[in-house]
Design a protein around this motif. Structure first.
Motif, PDB file in Angstrom:
ATOM      1  N   PHE A  34      51.641  57.307  24.781  1.00 52.60           N
ATOM      2  CA  PHE A  34      51.224  58.262  23.774  1.00 52.60           C
ATOM      3  C   PHE A  34      49.860  57.550  23.792  1.00 52.60           C
ATOM      4  O   PHE A  34      49.644  56.577  23.008  1.00 52.60           O
ATOM      5  N   GLY A  36      45.413  58.102  22.805  1.00 50.47           N
ATOM      6  CA  GLY A  36      44.223  58.451  22.162  1.00 50.47           C
ATOM      7  C   GLY A  36      43.262  57.372  21.485  1.00 50.47           C
ATOM      8  O   GLY A  36      43.650  56.272  21.618  1.00 50.47           O
ATOM      9  N   LYS A  42      47.426  58.855  16.041  1.00 52.07           N
ATOM     10  CA  LYS A  42      48.819  58.117  16.861  1.00 52.07           C
ATOM     11  C   LYS A  42      49.941  57.625  15.979  1.00 52.07           C
ATOM     12  O   LYS A  42      50.959  58.064  15.757  1.00 52.07           O
ATOM     13  N   THR A  43      49.230  56.657  15.244  1.00 58.92           N
ATOM     14  CA  THR A  43      50.243  55.974  14.179  1.00 58.92           C
ATOM     15  C   THR A  43      50.814  56.947  13.119  1.00 58.92           C
ATOM     16  O   THR A  43      51.978  56.852  13.074  1.00 58.92           O
ATOM     17  N   THR A  45      51.530  60.073  13.284  1.00 60.82           N
ATOM     18  CA  THR A  45      52.478  60.805  14.208  1.00 60.82           C
ATOM     19  C   THR A  45      53.593  60.237  14.410  1.00 60.82           C
ATOM     20  O   THR A  45      54.716  60.824  14.017  1.00 60.82           O
ATOM     21  N   LEU A  46      53.472  58.803  14.591  1.00 62.51           N
ATOM     22  CA  LEU A  46      54.856  58.141  14.876  1.00 62.51           C
ATOM     23  C   LEU A  46      55.728  57.891  13.683  1.00 62.51           C
ATOM     24  O   LEU A  46      56.650  58.069  13.569  1.00 62.51           O
ATOM     25  N   ASP A 154      54.692  51.384  18.964  1.00 61.86           N
ATOM     26  CA  ASP A 154      53.337  51.339  18.794  1.00 61.86           C
ATOM     27  C   ASP A 154      52.455  50.195  18.975  1.00 61.86           C
ATOM     28  O   ASP A 154      52.523  49.058  18.073  1.00 61.86           O
ATOM     29  N   SER A 185      52.735  53.872  22.368  1.00 58.28           N
ATOM     30  CA  SER A 185      51.480  54.309  21.997  1.00 58.28           C
ATOM     31  C   SER A 185      50.713  53.005  22.575  1.00 58.28           C
ATOM     32  O   SER A 185      51.144  51.851  22.181  1.00 58.28           O
ATOM     33  N   HIS A 187      46.628  51.177  24.270  1.00 55.96           N
ATOM     34  CA  HIS A 187      45.316  51.263  24.754  1.00 55.96           C
ATOM     35  C   HIS A 187      45.231  50.568  26.203  1.00 55.96           C
ATOM     36  O   HIS A 187      44.120  50.719  26.855  1.00 55.96           O
ATOM     37  N   GLN A 210      48.746  67.062  28.040  1.00 51.27           N
ATOM     38  CA  GLN A 210      50.062  66.427  28.135  1.00 51.27           C
ATOM     39  C   GLN A 210      50.596  66.921  29.573  1.00 51.27           C
ATOM     40  O   GLN A 210      50.311  68.023  30.036  1.00 51.27           O
TER      41      GLN A 210
END
Length: 228
Positions: A34, A36, A42-43, A45-46, A154, A185, A187, A210
């Motif tokens: 996941f 971005g 992102k966080t 959404t989680l 995350d 998630s 990087h 996706q």
């Protein structure tokens, strides 16, 4: 049925639209990256998937059920959203025992998860002396206590050195090999690109891309292309 399904999900904080009409699915038995930029949503959404933030619009369900309605949430989904929420005076074992008792789990689970994350030798040390990498492992042990079908992580690679990154890669691969579903998630594109089955990339709170990943997918190149 998908392990995780997000449908037209949106979240506003005042005038700030953190997540905007976001839809995606995570299939069972897969490792999904996941991705971005910072601030992409992102966080948030989680946290909506886990019932910690209430959506402004849309839905986020786990196996077709909202997190708050799961019969046994601890055995359905384990999550790591931050690796610092430990009482500094407690040992790793005591921290896990408190969680185990609160969740009504069998006594043997603590020793089992300590072994899974290679913390058996440090189990009786106070967490205030733990490195960030050890804290990440303890957070993973906490998430694994209920032997969950799904893991939501995350940034679990934060603070890990190269040896820690290799360990995490093997841990995630083993989870999927045993039939778990992992949504992570991160990087660290080079590492996750080696092991992920699919990727979800968002930007500005919206879905940018996706799809499945193959050995020929250059994840870094794809990421840069869709987040320009």
């Amino acid at each position: 049925m998908s392990a995780i399904s997000v449908t037209h999900l949106g979240k506003s904080f005042g005038a700030v639209r953190a997540v905007d009409d976001l839809s995606f699915t995570v299939e069972r038995g897969t490792l999904t990256a996941f991705l971005g930029p910072n601030g992409a949503g992102k966080t948030t959404t989680l946290r909506m998937i886990l019932g910690l933030v209430t959506p402004t619009d849309g839905t986020a369900v786990i196996g077709g059920t909202a997190y708050r309605d799961l019969e046994r949430p601890v055995s359905t989904v384990g999550a790591v959203l931050e690796a610092t929420a430990f009482h500094p005076g407690l040992s790793a074992r005591t921290h896990l025992e408190a969680l185990r008792i609160a969740a009504g789990l069998e006594a043997g689970r603590v020793a089992h998860v300590l072994e899974q994350v290679d913390l058996t030798g440090a189990a009786d040390r106070r967490t205030k002396g733990f490195s960030l990498g050890m804290r990440q492992r303890l957070a993973l042990a906490s998430a694994m206590l209920g032997d969950p079908e799904i893991l939501i992580l995350d940034e679990p690679a934060n603070g890990l050195d190269p040896a820690g990154m290799r360990w995490l890669r093997g841990f995630l691969q083993a989870c999927v090999h045993r039939g778990r579903t992992v949504l992570v998630s991160t990087h660290v594109l080079a590492e996750i690109g080696q092991i992920a089955d699919q990727a979800i990339i968002i930007g500005g709170g919206r879905l940018a891309w996706q799809g499945p990943l193959t050995s020929r997918t250059d994840l870094e190149e794809l990421y840069l292309e869709v987040t320009r």
